[in-house]
Design an enzyme around this catalytic site. Structure first.
Site, PDB file in Angstrom:
ATOM      1  N   HIS A  12       0.829  -1.211   0.000  1.00  0.00           N
ATOM      2  CA  HIS A  12       0.000   0.000   0.000  1.00  0.00           C
ATOM      3  C   HIS A  12       0.863   1.260   0.000  1.00  0.00           C
ATOM      4  CE1 HIS A  12       0.977   0.850   4.221  1.00  0.00           C
ATOM      5  NE2 HIS A  12       0.850  -0.448   4.426  1.00  0.00           N
ATOM      6  N   GLU A  92      -2.412  -6.919   7.452  1.00  0.00           N
ATOM      7  CA  GLU A  92      -1.210  -6.528   8.182  1.00  0.00           C
ATOM      8  C   GLU A  92      -1.019  -7.422   9.407  1.00  0.00           C
ATOM      9  OE1 GLU A  92       1.718  -5.420   8.515  1.00  0.00           O
ATOM     10  OE2 GLU A  92       1.457  -3.234   8.419  1.00  0.00           O
TER      11      GLU A  92
END
Length: 222
Positions: A12, A92
Site C-alpha cells: 500500500h 497486516e
C-alpha cells in the site's frame, strides 16, 4: 492447470500511520487512510502495472484494510479486466487494538533485538503467525490455478511484512534469509515471473541489510 505468468505483489501507499505513529492511539489500524503522498505513490505505481498487464485479465486479492483498498482504487486498473476479491489472510500483522505510541516503539525495539519472525506483539501476532495464514492463502491460490480459464496475472495488494513472508513461503527461504531482508517501500512492487522451466523467479530482490548466515550465527552464539 493454468498457472499465471505473473504474480505481482504491491505494498500500500504511505498511510496515516506511516506518517504519524500517534494516530494508532486514536484510530484502528485497519481504518487508517492513505495520505496525499500515499495516493500519489499508488497512482504512480498504477502506470507500470497497466503497461505490464496490457489487455490481459487480472485476478486481484486485496487485504481488507482501508489503505490497501484505497491503493487498489488508485492503481486505476481497467474494471473490465480485473476480478477483485477481499482476502483477510493478506492483512497486516496484528498488533492488538488501540496502541500507546511509546509502548509500540518499545515493542518494535524489542522485535528488532528478538527477531521479526518470532517476536509476538502483546495481544497481537508474530511474524510466524502471519507466515501460517499466508501459507493457508497459498493453498487456496493453488487450487484456483486448477481452473483452465484462470487469468494469466495475479495481483496481491497487501503490506510490507506480508509481502516478505509470502515470498519466504513461496521460495522456501530460511528464517535467517527472511530476517536479513528489508520491507519494500510504500507502493513498491515485486513480481514472481513464470519461466520456461516452470519455475517462478522474483523480478528483483528485496533489499538486504545484513548477511543472513553471519547475522544468524551471531544470534546463536551471543
Amino acid at each position: 492447470m493454468a498457472r499465471p505468468r505473473r504474480i505481482v505483489l504491491v505494498r500500500h501507499g504511505e498511510s496515516e500511520g506511516n506518517a504519524d505513529d500517534s494516530v494508532y492511539e486514536r484510530e484502528p489500524d485497519h481504518a487508517l487512510r492513505l495520505t496525499e503522498n500515499g495516493l500519489r505513490q499508488a497512482r504512480a505505481a498504477g502506470g507500470p502495472l497497466r503497461e505490464l498487464f496490457g489487455r490481459e485479465q487480472v485476478s486481484v486479492y486485496v487485504s481488507p484494510y482501508r489503505r490497501t483498498h484505497e491503493t487498489f482504487r488508485a492503481l486505476d486498473l481497467d474494471p473490465d479486466l480485473v476480478r477483485v476479491r477481499e482476502e483477510p489472510r493478506l492483512r497486516e500483522q496484528d498488533w492488538g487494538n488501540w496502541q500507546d505510541r511509546e509502548d509500540v516503539r518499545l515493542q518494535k525495539a524489542y522485535r528488532d533485538a528478538y527477531g521479526h519472525f518470532f517476536y509476538r506483539f502483546a495481544q497481537g501476532e508474530s511474524g510466524a503467525d502471519v507466515y501460517d495464514r499466508v501459507g493457508a492463502f497459498l493453498e487456496s491460490l493453488f487450487r484456483s490455478f486448477e481452473d483452465p480459464d484462470h487469468p494469466p496475472n495475479v495481483l496481491l495488494v497487501t503490506h510490507g511484512l506480508t509481502m516478505r513472508l509470502f515470498c519466504m513461503r513461496w521460495f522456501h527461504w530460511s528464517v535467517a534469509e527472511f530476517e536479513s531482508l528489508v520491507n519494500p517501500g510504500n507502493a513498491e512492487t515485486r513480481a514472481l515471473i513464470l519461466g520456461e522451466d516452470g519455475r517462478y523467479t522474483l523480478d528483483r530482490p528485496f533489499e538486504q541489510w545484513c548477511d543472513p548466515e553471519t547475522h544468524w550465527r551471531h544470534r546463536i552464539e551471543s
